[in-house]
Design a protein around this motif. Structure first.
Motif: not given
Length: 164
Positions: A94, A100, A103-106
């Motif tokens: 993205e 990332v 699970n969308n955690q950085t």
């Protein structure tokens, strides 16, 4: 019409070897997977190779996702189970440079990073030819326990995970 059957054989306690049928692009593939549990998660180690997005789609189709690594303990466990390069659930598709998990955690949120560090030159992630946006885990003599960014269209083995 073909009928597919999942065949599983117990290898050791908490590990199972499965032949998993999957239809992909109209063809039936059989994926040999090692199922292993560790700290409340079930891991699937593929023997077959797919692109990063196809690997993720396979994991999701089984109610799982590509692995998210959140500790040194988990990293060491996974590395102990592999010999080849494997996709993990980490990407910067993205926004370039913003890694990332699926699970969308950085990486800052998980607090762990195992990028390969070169003694000379640029370390990973290096975005070679400005097109490396997906991460793999390696465990071989030259690159012990390290992550690399690579082209997402490469075909690699992969690791899925599911909480149980």
């Amino acid at each position: 019409m073909y009928v597919c059957v999942c065949v599983c054989v117990c290898v050791v306690s908490l590990s199972t070897l499965c032949l998993t049928p999957t239809i992909y692009n109209g063809f039936t593939y059989f994926f040999l997977t090692l199922l292993t549990s560790f700290h409340g998660k079930l891991y699937f180690f593929s023997c077959n190779e797919l692109s990063w997005s196809s690997s993720r789609a396979f994991c999701v189709s089984k109610g799982a996702d590509l692995v998210t690594i959140t500790s040194l303990t988990e990293q060491n466990f996974l590395v102990s189970k592999i010999k080849a390069w494997h996709w993990i659930g980490l990407n910067d598709l993205e926004t370039e440079g913003r890694w990332v998990w699926v699970n969308n955690q950085t990486l800052n949120e998980t607090g762990v990073q195992f990028w390969y560090k070169r003694e000379s030159g640029k370390s990973e992630p290096d975005n070679w030819k400005e097109a490396e946006n997906c991460a793999i885990m390696k465990n071989d003599l030259n690159y012990l326990e390290s992550w690399f960014d690579v082209f997402c269209k490469y075909r690699m083995k992969f690791i899925c995970e599911k909480k149980y």
